[in-house]
Design an enzyme around this catalytic site. Sequence first.
Site, mmCIF file in Angstrom:
data_model
loop_
_atom_site.group_PDB
_atom_site.id
_atom_site.type_symbol
_atom_site.label_atom_id
_atom_site.label_comp_id
_atom_site.label_asym_id
_atom_site.label_seq_id
_atom_site.Cartn_x
_atom_site.Cartn_y
_atom_site.Cartn_z
ATOM 1 N N HIS A 1 0.843 -1.207 0.000
ATOM 2 C CA HIS A 1 0.000 0.000 0.000
ATOM 3 C C HIS A 1 0.878 1.257 0.000
ATOM 4 O O HIS A 1 0.603 2.221 -0.714
ATOM 5 C CB HIS A 1 -0.874 0.062 1.258
ATOM 6 N N LYS B 1 -15.955 -6.187 5.480
ATOM 7 C CA LYS B 1 -14.969 -7.106 6.045
ATOM 8 C C LYS B 1 -14.906 -6.923 7.551
ATOM 9 O O LYS B 1 -14.983 -5.802 8.049
ATOM 10 C CB LYS B 1 -13.570 -6.825 5.474
ATOM 11 N N ARG C 1 -1.886 -5.866 -8.032
ATOM 12 C CA ARG C 1 -0.723 -6.715 -7.739
ATOM 13 C C ARG C 1 -0.493 -7.733 -8.831
ATOM 14 O O ARG C 1 0.616 -8.041 -9.199
ATOM 15 C CB ARG C 1 -0.942 -7.466 -6.423
ATOM 16 N N SER D 1 -2.865 -7.798 3.145
ATOM 17 C CA SER D 1 -3.137 -7.603 4.576
ATOM 18 C C SER D 1 -3.633 -8.904 5.194
ATOM 19 O O SER D 1 -3.274 -9.241 6.328
ATOM 20 C CB SER D 1 -4.192 -6.508 4.770
#
Length: 159
Positions: A17, A41, A90, A128
């Site tokens: 990030h 989440k 990514r 994460s």
Amino acid sequence: MTVAIYPGTFDPITYGHMDIVKRAAGLFDQVIVAVAAYSGKQTLFSVPERVTLIQQALAGLSQVTVLAFDNLLVDFAKVQQASIIIRGLRAVSDLDYEFQLARMNQQLADGLETLFLMPAEQYAYLSSTLIREVARLHGDIDAFVHPAVASAMRTKFKE
Ligand code: ADP
């Protein structure tokens, strides 16, 4: 002045990030890291905790500000006068979801452009979720997150 907004859950912020924020800061006058309070989440860190950790990790980047939001991203972006949404890619596997999200945001607010940035290759495997799992099992996370984040995670998993 062009304001870009980088939204995410950031639970917690990783070197991946941070790489994206630095790239965005090189392109735009102001970058707002926008911490989503409701991302669907269950999070390890609360919103204020995530905001503080991001501020600590990005201290020294003068054109970066960190804010939390709990409304629709396009509405929040409008209030902040942002014209660009930054998202990180990514791998090709990110694209499916990111494309859907960008299309939805385009539908909701045409003119607010989504811009995808790629991190340096060494951060492309960081997520994460994985880092939380490693930390939960007391693995070494120092290579993946800022020292302030590593320390906060160690404290969390001692609790
Ligand atoms: P969200 O719940 O919105 O996906 P995340 O915090 O997981 O929030 O991610 C925010 C953005 O950062 C997403 O665009 C995601 O693809 C990107 N991102 C996550 N990890 C990395 C990384 N290691 N390198 C570059 N971008 C990343």
